[in-house]
Write a protein that holds these residues in place. Structure first.
Motif, PDB file in Angstrom:
ATOM      1  N   ALA A  25       8.684  -1.824  -1.399  1.00 15.89           N
ATOM      2  CA  ALA A  25       7.150  -1.860  -2.171  1.00 15.89           C
ATOM      3  C   ALA A  25       7.074  -3.104  -2.321  1.00 15.89           C
ATOM      4  N   LYS A  26       6.993  -3.872  -1.406  1.00 13.07           N
ATOM      5  CA  LYS A  26       6.826  -5.242  -2.187  1.00 13.07           C
ATOM      6  C   LYS A  26       7.082  -5.775  -0.633  1.00 13.07           C
ATOM      7  N   LEU A  27       6.140  -7.598  -0.559  1.00  6.26           N
ATOM      8  CA  LEU A  27       5.288  -7.371   0.686  1.00  6.26           C
ATOM      9  C   LEU A  27       6.118  -8.044   1.631  1.00  6.26           C
ATOM     10  N   GLY A  73       0.993  -1.137   0.277  1.00  5.36           N
ATOM     11  CA  GLY A  73       0.541   0.022  -0.032  1.00  5.36           C
ATOM     12  C   GLY A  73       0.769   1.123   0.201  1.00  5.36           C
ATOM     13  N   LEU A  74       1.938   1.058  -0.550  1.00  6.76           N
ATOM     14  CA  LEU A  74       2.641   1.942  -0.768  1.00  6.76           C
ATOM     15  C   LEU A  74       2.351   3.362  -0.846  1.00  6.76           C
ATOM     16  N   ALA A  75       1.715   3.440  -2.014  1.00  7.19           N
ATOM     17  CA  ALA A  75       1.504   4.453  -3.055  1.00  7.19           C
ATOM     18  C   ALA A  75      -0.213   4.927  -2.718  1.00  7.19           C
ATOM     19  N   GLU A 130      -0.664 -12.349 -12.891  1.00  6.96           N
ATOM     20  CA  GLU A 130      -1.350 -12.288 -11.409  1.00  6.96           C
ATOM     21  C   GLU A 130      -0.062 -12.898 -10.381  1.00  6.96           C
ATOM     22  N   GLU A 131       0.374 -12.175  -9.784  1.00  8.38           N
ATOM     23  CA  GLU A 131       1.826 -12.277  -8.878  1.00  8.38           C
ATOM     24  C   GLU A 131       1.225 -11.542  -7.990  1.00  8.38           C
ATOM     25  N   LEU A 132       2.083 -11.596  -7.062  1.00 13.71           N
ATOM     26  CA  LEU A 132       2.781 -11.186  -5.491  1.00 13.71           C
ATOM     27  C   LEU A 132       4.815 -11.007  -5.841  1.00 13.71           C
ATOM     28  N   ALA A 185      16.036  -2.244 -13.959  1.00  6.07           N
ATOM     29  CA  ALA A 185      15.179  -3.131 -13.175  1.00  6.07           C
ATOM     30  C   ALA A 185      15.074  -3.842 -14.262  1.00  6.07           C
ATOM     31  N   SER A 186      13.588  -5.791 -13.407  1.00  2.18           N
ATOM     32  CA  SER A 186      13.831  -6.445 -14.461  1.00  2.18           C
ATOM     33  C   SER A 186      12.694  -6.010 -15.428  1.00  2.18           C
ATOM     34  N   LEU A 187      12.079  -4.915 -15.381  1.00  3.11           N
ATOM     35  CA  LEU A 187      11.184  -4.254 -16.555  1.00  3.11           C
ATOM     36  C   LEU A 187      11.463  -2.748 -17.070  1.00  3.11           C
ATOM     37  N   PRO A 188      11.350  -2.427 -17.950  1.00  2.80           N
ATOM     38  CA  PRO A 188      11.297  -0.937 -18.422  1.00  2.80           C
ATOM     39  C   PRO A 188      10.420  -0.490 -18.318  1.00  2.80           C
ATOM     40  N   LEU A 233      18.061 -14.301  -7.565  1.00  5.49           N
ATOM     41  CA  LEU A 233      18.578 -14.050  -6.450  1.00  5.49           C
ATOM     42  C   LEU A 233      19.441 -13.140  -6.848  1.00  5.49           C
ATOM     43  N   ARG A 234      19.859 -11.105  -6.349  1.00  7.86           N
ATOM     44  CA  ARG A 234      20.458 -10.483  -7.092  1.00  7.86           C
ATOM     45  C   ARG A 234      21.452  -9.748  -6.424  1.00  7.86           C
ATOM     46  N   VAL A 235      22.886  -9.142  -6.553  1.00  9.07           N
ATOM     47  CA  VAL A 235      23.518  -8.828  -5.884  1.00  9.07           C
ATOM     48  C   VAL A 235      23.707  -7.294  -6.105  1.00  9.07           C
ATOM     49  N   ILE A 262      13.078   5.086  -7.890  1.00 13.44           N
ATOM     50  CA  ILE A 262      13.535   5.739  -7.676  1.00 13.44           C
ATOM     51  C   ILE A 262      13.126   6.291  -5.880  1.00 13.44           C
ATOM     52  N   ALA A 263      12.368   6.276  -5.799  1.00 10.09           N
ATOM     53  CA  ALA A 263      11.510   6.451  -4.539  1.00 10.09           C
ATOM     54  C   ALA A 263      11.339   4.857  -3.937  1.00 10.09           C
ATOM     55  N   THR A 264      12.049   3.936  -3.911  1.00  8.59           N
ATOM     56  CA  THR A 264      11.758   3.235  -3.345  1.00  8.59           C
ATOM     57  C   THR A 264      13.139   2.086  -3.267  1.00  8.59           C
TER      58      THR A 264
END
Ligand SMILES: Cc1cc2nc3c(=O)[nH]c(=O)nc-3n(C[C@H](O)[C@H](O)[C@H](O)COP(=O)(O)OP(=O)(O)OC[C@H]3O[C@@H](n4cnc5c(N)ncnc54)[C@H](O)[C@@H]3O)c2cc1C
Length: 448
Positions: A404-406, A77-79, A315-317, A129-132, A351-353, A140-142
Motif C-alpha cells: 500500500a506504499k510507494l 494507486g492500489l485502490a 502532508e506526507e508520503l 498498526a500505528s494508527l487505528p 524500524l519494526r519487526v 488485511i488485504a495489504t
C-alpha cells in the motif's frame, strides 16, 4: 483534454450508462476525490456505497471494472480505478463470539471501532498498526502490520472472510475449512472480490505501558538487535539517519494491573525521555498515545496515534521495505550510506519487526522480517529519485515493498520475491476470471 481528464470523463459516462442498480446503491460524486494523504486523486468520480449485500452484488454485476475502497490510507494507486470504486462504509456490524474467541466485523469497521467494543467484554486483538483509523478489510488485504518479535501481521489473525466475487456470488473462505487456499486469500489486494465480513481471532484483553528512549546508538544494534526488539511486546525505532543513532525508541511492554515496570535511565545507551514525544520530533505529541510508562488498554498503547486525532503528519508520503530480520543490521547500515540523500526529504524512518507467517502475499511470508519505513515530506519528484537508490542498496536482501506504499518496482521484482505469486494469480482467476477487480497498478506489479 489531457489523458487523465479523458479517463475521468469516459469512466463516468460509461458507468452511469450501465446503472440499473443506481437507485438502490448510493452513488457519490465528489471532486476532487483523493486518498487520505492527498497525494493521489482517484481516476474516477464514481463511488458506490451499498447498504446491503444484495445492493453490492448488483453494483458488481453492473460494472465491467471496479475496485474496493477502504478508508483511503494507501499511498499508491492500489485502490484506484478509472471506472468505479465501491466502499462498504455502511457495513458496521460487530459480532463477538466469546466461545469461539472470534469477532466478525462488517467491512466498514475500522480497528478503532472494534477495539473498545471487544475490550469492554474482556478481549483484545493481538496487535494493531500505528494508527487505528484504517478499515479492517483495507488493512488485511495489504498485509498491514504493527511491531513485535513474536507478532505476525494483522492479516494473520483473520479466521474467515466473506466476499462477493466478480460474478456477484457470495463466497466464504476460512482457515478451518480451506487450508492453504485460505493462506492465499487473506492478503488479497482486493483482487478476489469485495469483502463484506471478516472474522478475526481474539484473545484475553491486556494492558500495555509505553516508554520512550532517545538517541540510542545504531552500534548497539549490531550485537543486540534481537535483545532490543525483544525487550517489549512491540518495539519501534525511529531515526532521521543522521549521527548513527535512533532518534527515539518506543518500548511497548505488557503490564499486569497494579504492576509498575522499571524504567532505567539508560536502555542500550538510549536516554529515558522525560516527556511525551511525537515520532516526528518537531511535532506536538498531542496526537500520540500516552507514554511515560503509564499503563493503559492495549488499543490505546499499541498504535502510536490516538483514534480521535489526525494521525502522523498528513502532508506526507510513505514507503516501506521488508528484509529478513537475520540481516537487519547490515540492511540498516546499507540504507544509512544514503543518509544525505534521504534526510532532507524525510519526516521520520521507523524500524519494526514482524514474525513470519504463511500468507502467500504477506510481506513477512515465511520470513521473520525487519520493516524499514520512510515517512517522507510530500515531495514526490525528489522521493521518486531516491527510491531506486534505496532499492539498489537493499537488493542483496530481496526486499518486499509494502503493497500500500510507494516503491518503483515492477512485475519481475514481485515474481522474484513472492514464491507463491503464480498460485495467487490462479486463485484470482477462480473468482475473477476476466480481471474485473484489476487496475493499472495491479497490472504493472502483478501482470506485466
Ligand atoms: C498515517 C498512516 C499510517 C500507517 N501506518 C501503517 C502501519 O503502521 N503499518 C502498516 O502496515 N501500514 C500502515 N499504513 C498503511 C495502511 O495500513 C494501508 O494503506 C491499508 O491498506 C489502509 O487500509 P484502508 O482501509 O485505508 O484501505 P485502502 O487504502 O482504501 O485500500 C487498500 C487496499 O484494500 C482493498 N480493500 C479495501 N476494502 C476492501 C474490501 N471491502 N474488500 C476487498 N478489498 C478491499 C483495496 O482495494 C486496496 O487494494 C499507514 C497509512 C497511513 C496513511
Amino acid at each position: 483534454m489531457d489523458k487523465r481528464q479523458f479517463l475521468k470523463t469516459s469512466g463516468a459516462f460509461a458507468t452511469t450508462a450501465l446503472l440499473p442498480g443506481f437507485s438502490i446503491a448510493e452513488q457519490k460524486k465528489m471532486t476532487p476525490r483523493t486518498n487520505w494523504s492527498g497525494n493521489l486523486t482517484y481516476h474516477t468520480d464514481n463511488l458506490f456505497e451499498p447498504s446491503t449485500v444484495a445492493e453490492l452484488q448488483q453494483v458488481i454485476k453492473d460494472h465491467p471494472s471496479i475496485r474496493p475502497l477502504g478508508t483511503r490510507h494507501s499511498f499508491n494507486g492500489l485502490a484506484d480505478s478509472t471506472h468505479a470504486q465501491v466502499a462498504l462504509t455502511h457495513f458496521k456490524d460487530i459480532k463477538l463470539d466469546e466461545a469461539a474467541k472470534t469477532v466478525t466485523v462488517g467491512a466498514g469497521v475500522r480497528y478503532g471501532d472494534v477495539a473498545p467494543v471487544i475490550d469492554a467484554k474482556g478481549f483484545a486483538l493481538h496487535n494493531l498498526a500505528s494508527l487505528p483509523h484504517i478499515s479492517v478489510p483495507g488493512a488485511i488485504a495489504t498485509g498491514t502490520h504493527g511491531s513485535g518479535i513474536h507478532n505476525k501481521n494483522l492479516s494473520s489473525s483473520v479466521a474467515a472472510i466473506e466476499f462477493v466475487d466478480a460474478n456477484g456470488s457470495l463466497q466464504t473462505l476460512s482457515r478451518a475449512k480451506d487450508g492453504d487456499k485460505f493462506n492465499g486469500a487473506v492478503v488479497n489486494l482486493g483482487l478476489l472480490g469485495v469483502m463484506t465480513n471478516i472474522t478475526l481471532d481474539v484473545e484475553p484483553t491486556f494492558q500495555v505501558a509505553q516508554t520512550v528512549y532517545t538517541d540510542l546508538p545504531f552500534a548497539e544494534l549490531e550485537h543486540h538487535f534481537d535483545d532490543i526488539f525483544s525487550a517489549g511486546y512491540s518495539v519501534s525505532i525511529f531515526t532521521d539517519w543522521q549521527h548513527g543513532r535512533a532518534t527515539e525508541l518506543w518500548l511497548k511492554r505488557l503490564v499486569k494491573p497494579g504492576e509498575k515496570l522499571d524504567t532505567p535511565a539508560l536502555f542500550y545507551n538510549g536516554k529515558l525521555a522525560t516527556k511525551d514525544l511525537h515520532p516526528i520530533p518537531a511535532l506536538d505529541p498531542v496526537n500520540c498515545t500516552p507514554q511515560m510508562n503509564v499503563p493503559g488498554p492495549w488499543y490505546e498503547r499499541l498504535p502510536h496515534f490516538r483514534m480521535n486525532f489526525t494521525p502522523s503528519s498528513g502532508e506526507e508520503l510513505q514507503t516501506e521495505y521488508f528484509v529478513p530480520r537475520a540481516h537487519a543490521y547490515e540492511a540498516i547500515r546499507a540504507v544509512e550510506t544514503l543518509k544525505d540523500h534521504i534526510t532532507p526529504h524525510l519526516l521520520t524512518t521507523e524500524l519494526r519487526v514482524i514474525a513470519a507467517d504463511d500468507l502467500w502475499l504477506s510481506m513477512a511470508y515465511q520470513q521473520d522480517s525487519l520493516a524499514i519505513h520512510f515517512t517522507w515530506k510530500r515531495q514526490w519528484p525528489e522521493v521518486q529519485k531516491i527510491l531506486p537508490l534505496i532499492q539498489q542498496k537493499l537488493a542483496p536482501f530481496n526486499p518486499r515493498p509494502h503493497w500500500a506504499k510507494l516503491s518503483t518496482y515492477e512485475g519481475a521484482h514481485f515474481r522474484q520475491v513472492y514464491p507463491k505469486l503464480a498460485d495467487f494469480k490462479s486463485l484470482v482467476q477462480q473468482y475473477d476470471p476476466n480481471g474485473k477487480f484489476r487496475n493499472e497498478l495491479i497490472t504493472t506489479e502483478l501482470y506485466s
